[in-house]
Design a protein around this motif. Structure first.
Motif, PDB file in Angstrom:
ATOM      1  N   TRP A  60       0.810  -1.181  -0.035  1.00 27.08           N
ATOM      2  CA  TRP A  60      -0.057   0.103   0.039  1.00 27.08           C
ATOM      3  C   TRP A  60       0.851   1.227   0.095  1.00 27.08           C
ATOM      4  N   ASN A  61       2.015   1.236   0.720  1.00 29.64           N
ATOM      5  CA  ASN A  61       2.717   2.396   0.682  1.00 29.64           C
ATOM      6  C   ASN A  61       3.555   2.617  -0.707  1.00 29.64           C
ATOM      7  N   PHE A  62       3.736   1.571  -1.451  1.00 27.27           N
ATOM      8  CA  PHE A  62       4.130   1.921  -2.861  1.00 27.27           C
ATOM      9  C   PHE A  62       3.290   3.022  -3.643  1.00 27.27           C
ATOM     10  N   PHE A  63       1.874   2.671  -3.561  1.00 25.48           N
ATOM     11  CA  PHE A  63       0.982   3.372  -4.224  1.00 25.48           C
ATOM     12  C   PHE A  63       0.464   4.799  -3.471  1.00 25.48           C
ATOM     13  N   THR A  64       1.161   4.990  -1.915  1.00 23.84           N
ATOM     14  CA  THR A  64       0.407   6.244  -1.505  1.00 23.84           C
ATOM     15  C   THR A  64       1.412   7.076  -0.865  1.00 23.84           C
ATOM     16  N   LYS A  65       2.813   6.555  -0.776  1.00 29.48           N
ATOM     17  CA  LYS A  65       3.917   7.256  -0.302  1.00 29.48           C
ATOM     18  C   LYS A  65       4.970   7.975  -1.183  1.00 29.48           C
ATOM     19  N   LEU A  66       5.556   8.989  -0.996  1.00 27.55           N
ATOM     20  CA  LEU A  66       6.593   9.556  -1.791  1.00 27.55           C
ATOM     21  C   LEU A  66       7.951   8.738  -1.511  1.00 27.55           C
ATOM     22  N   PRO A  67       8.694   8.840  -2.344  1.00 25.60           N
ATOM     23  CA  PRO A  67      10.168   8.201  -2.271  1.00 25.60           C
ATOM     24  C   PRO A  67      10.914   8.714  -0.993  1.00 25.60           C
ATOM     25  N   ALA A  68      11.395   7.491  -0.383  1.00 24.43           N
ATOM     26  CA  ALA A  68      12.171   8.017   0.857  1.00 24.43           C
ATOM     27  C   ALA A  68      13.406   8.664   0.374  1.00 24.43           C
ATOM     28  N   PRO A  69      14.023   9.498   1.469  1.00 22.80           N
ATOM     29  CA  PRO A  69      15.292  10.287   1.212  1.00 22.80           C
ATOM     30  C   PRO A  69      16.350   9.210   0.793  1.00 22.80           C
ATOM     31  N   VAL A  70      17.405   9.707   0.109  1.00 24.48           N
ATOM     32  CA  VAL A  70      18.842   8.862  -0.441  1.00 24.48           C
ATOM     33  C   VAL A  70      19.120   8.250   0.540  1.00 24.48           C
ATOM     34  N   GLY A  71      19.381   6.979   0.538  1.00 24.43           N
ATOM     35  CA  GLY A  71      20.079   6.083   1.398  1.00 24.43           C
ATOM     36  C   GLY A  71      18.995   5.438   2.258  1.00 24.43           C
ATOM     37  N   GLU A  72      17.855   5.927   2.764  1.00 26.03           N
ATOM     38  CA  GLU A  72      16.900   5.238   3.307  1.00 26.03           C
ATOM     39  C   GLU A  72      16.098   4.169   2.731  1.00 26.03           C
ATOM     40  N   THR A  73      15.483   3.246   3.183  1.00 22.91           N
ATOM     41  CA  THR A  73      14.687   2.205   2.877  1.00 22.91           C
ATOM     42  C   THR A  73      13.216   2.610   2.959  1.00 22.91           C
ATOM     43  N   GLY A  74      12.178   2.072   2.358  1.00 27.69           N
ATOM     44  CA  GLY A  74      10.864   2.363   2.518  1.00 27.69           C
ATOM     45  C   GLY A  74      10.383   3.392   1.358  1.00 27.69           C
ATOM     46  N   GLY A  75       9.199   3.947   1.553  1.00 26.26           N
ATOM     47  CA  GLY A  75       8.707   4.875   0.907  1.00 26.26           C
ATOM     48  C   GLY A  75       8.118   4.249  -0.359  1.00 26.26           C
ATOM     49  N   GLY A  76       7.434   5.105  -1.233  1.00 24.90           N
ATOM     50  CA  GLY A  76       6.924   4.623  -2.519  1.00 24.90           C
ATOM     51  C   GLY A  76       7.110   5.393  -3.814  1.00 24.90           C
ATOM     52  N   MET A  77       6.118   5.117  -4.650  1.00 23.39           N
ATOM     53  CA  MET A  77       6.174   5.818  -6.097  1.00 23.39           C
ATOM     54  C   MET A  77       4.847   6.566  -6.376  1.00 23.39           C
ATOM     55  N   ALA A  78       4.281   7.058  -5.233  1.00 24.00           N
ATOM     56  CA  ALA A  78       2.933   7.861  -5.685  1.00 24.00           C
ATOM     57  C   ALA A  78       3.054   8.861  -6.598  1.00 24.00           C
ATOM     58  N   ASN A  79       3.966   9.805  -6.231  1.00 22.34           N
ATOM     59  CA  ASN A  79       4.171  11.059  -7.195  1.00 22.34           C
ATOM     60  C   ASN A  79       4.713  10.411  -8.805  1.00 22.34           C
ATOM     61  N   ALA A  80       5.166   9.312  -8.916  1.00 21.75           N
ATOM     62  CA  ALA A  80       5.483   8.884 -10.015  1.00 21.75           C
ATOM     63  C   ALA A  80       4.329   8.423 -10.673  1.00 21.75           C
ATOM     64  N   ILE A  81       3.289   7.620 -10.139  1.00 21.41           N
ATOM     65  CA  ILE A  81       2.187   7.136 -10.485  1.00 21.41           C
ATOM     66  C   ILE A  81       1.248   8.421 -11.196  1.00 21.41           C
ATOM     67  N   LEU A  82       0.959   9.467 -10.007  1.00 17.74           N
ATOM     68  CA  LEU A  82       0.163  10.538 -10.669  1.00 17.74           C
ATOM     69  C   LEU A  82       0.999  11.209 -11.773  1.00 17.74           C
ATOM     70  N   GLY A  83       2.287  11.399 -11.605  1.00 16.35           N
ATOM     71  CA  GLY A  83       2.930  12.176 -12.857  1.00 16.35           C
ATOM     72  C   GLY A  83       2.544  11.421 -13.945  1.00 16.35           C
ATOM     73  N   SER A  84       2.504   9.901 -13.984  1.00 11.96           N
ATOM     74  CA  SER A  84       2.430   9.216 -15.472  1.00 11.96           C
ATOM     75  C   SER A  84       0.953   9.323 -15.854  1.00 11.96           C
ATOM     76  N   ALA A  85      -0.090   9.426 -14.829  1.00 14.13           N
ATOM     77  CA  ALA A  85      -1.240   9.853 -15.223  1.00 14.13           C
ATOM     78  C   ALA A  85      -1.455  11.092 -15.949  1.00 14.13           C
ATOM     79  N   LYS A  86      -1.085  11.915 -15.347  1.00 14.88           N
ATOM     80  CA  LYS A  86      -0.952  13.441 -16.099  1.00 14.88           C
ATOM     81  C   LYS A  86      -0.398  13.459 -17.409  1.00 14.88           C
ATOM     82  N   LEU A  87       0.857  12.934 -17.573  1.00 12.40           N
ATOM     83  CA  LEU A  87       1.486  12.667 -18.720  1.00 12.40           C
ATOM     84  C   LEU A  87       0.484  12.207 -19.920  1.00 12.40           C
ATOM     85  N   LEU A  88      -0.156  10.935 -19.476  1.00 10.86           N
ATOM     86  CA  LEU A  88      -0.820  10.000 -20.480  1.00 10.86           C
ATOM     87  C   LEU A  88      -1.993  10.810 -20.936  1.00 10.86           C
ATOM     88  N   LEU A  89      -2.452  11.544 -19.830  1.00 12.65           N
ATOM     89  CA  LEU A  89      -3.778  12.399 -20.118  1.00 12.65           C
ATOM     90  C   LEU A  89      -3.561  13.486 -21.140  1.00 12.65           C
TER      91      LEU A  89
END
Length: 283
Positions: free
Chosen positions: A47-76
């Motif tokens: 769930w975090n992969f779809f809802t969280k922002l990428p974690a700071p460099v060197g830290e684990t966790g986070g997600g790609m919510a911004n990339a998913i939304l960005g791809s949706a905007k680009l395709l639109l």
């Protein structure tokens, strides 16, 4: 004579066996890629992969919510730019144009369809990024839209030409104008094919990376508006796969699985729509 007949049977059987083997290899390669992505990326999807922002460099966790939304905007944006041009261009080719003009347009569309995506990216950069000194979502949508035009145009033209001439003649005989015939008879009859063409063009550009490297650049945060750099799944996959962190590699596999799943669903839907054939309007 018997030896020649046996030789022909041998060649025919050999060719049949080879085609079967090649078909089996093609299917096996597809399932191997799917299995490989599921194996490496399936455990990383959460769930975090779809809802969280990428974690700071060197830290684990986070997600790609911004990339998913960005791809949706680009395709639109790409759809809003590329689909209308391809659609109306296909109507012109199928219903109005003939001879040299039609040949030139079709040839140009086929050439554009064969242009490498990195060249499209450079062209979009010189036109939509460099003059404004700004990477942006608009520039990325413009680049992907350029790639959608020839696919939509050529596929839609074929589906429009597949509408029986009897429907055109019947509408014209009832006094309908050319444009009214197109709007009320031809396009509704071919709408399933047109929708399929749009979906296939959508799937074609969904995974493109090169044009976005030149136009959107990337973003580790939310991209607010349309004139700032934005994250996208293909660029994030590229960046994370080349990164030095194991967690980045894990998320790159997960993003690849999500992207491939999206393209797979689009293709399945497109084929399901196309299998229904032409929808003949009812009076």
């Amino acid at each position: 004579m018997n030896s020649r007949l046996r030789w022909r049977k041998f060649v025919s059987g050999f060719m049949l066996s080879m085609t079967g083997v090649c078909a089996l290899i093609s299917v096996s390669v597809l399932f191997f890629i799917l299995g490989y992505l599921v194996y490496h990326g399936g455990t990383s999807i959460s769930w975090n992969f779809f809802t969280k922002l990428p974690a700071p460099v060197g830290e684990t966790g986070g997600g790609m919510a911004n990339a998913i939304l960005g791809s949706a905007k680009l395709l639109l944006l790409a759809s809003l730019f590329g689909v209308p041009i391809g659609f109306f261009g296909a109507i012109y080719l199928a219903e109005f144009s003939a001879g040299t003009t039609a040949f030139v347009i079709r040839y140009a569309a086929d050439l554009l369809n064969g242009v490498p995506s990195v060249v499209i990216g450079i062209f979009a950069y010189s036109l939509a990024v460099h003059p404004f000194k700004q990477y942006s979502t608009l520039a990325g949508g413009f680049a992907l839209g350029l790639m959608m035009i020839p696919i939509t145009l050529r596929s839609t033209e074929q589906f429009l030409r597949g509408v029986p001439n009897a429907l055109r003649e019947a509408a014209m005989a009832l006094g309908a104008s050319k444009w009214k015939t197109i709007v009320t008879v031809i396009v509704p009859a071919a709408y399933r094919g047109i929708l399929t063409a749009v979906l296939l063009a959508f799937a074609r550009v969904a995974g493109e990376t090169a044009p976005l490297l030149f136009t959107t650049l990337g973003n580790q945060f939310w991209s607010r508006g349309w004139v700032q750099p934005t994250a996208s799944l293909p660029v994030m996959i590229y960046t994370y796969a080349l990164g030095p962190y194991e967690d980045w590699h894990r998320q790159a596999w997960a993003a690849g699985l999500v992207l491939l799943g999206l393209i797979l669903v689009i293709n399945i839907v497109a084929r399901a729509i196309l299998s229904r054939g032409i929808a003949v309007p009812r009076s």
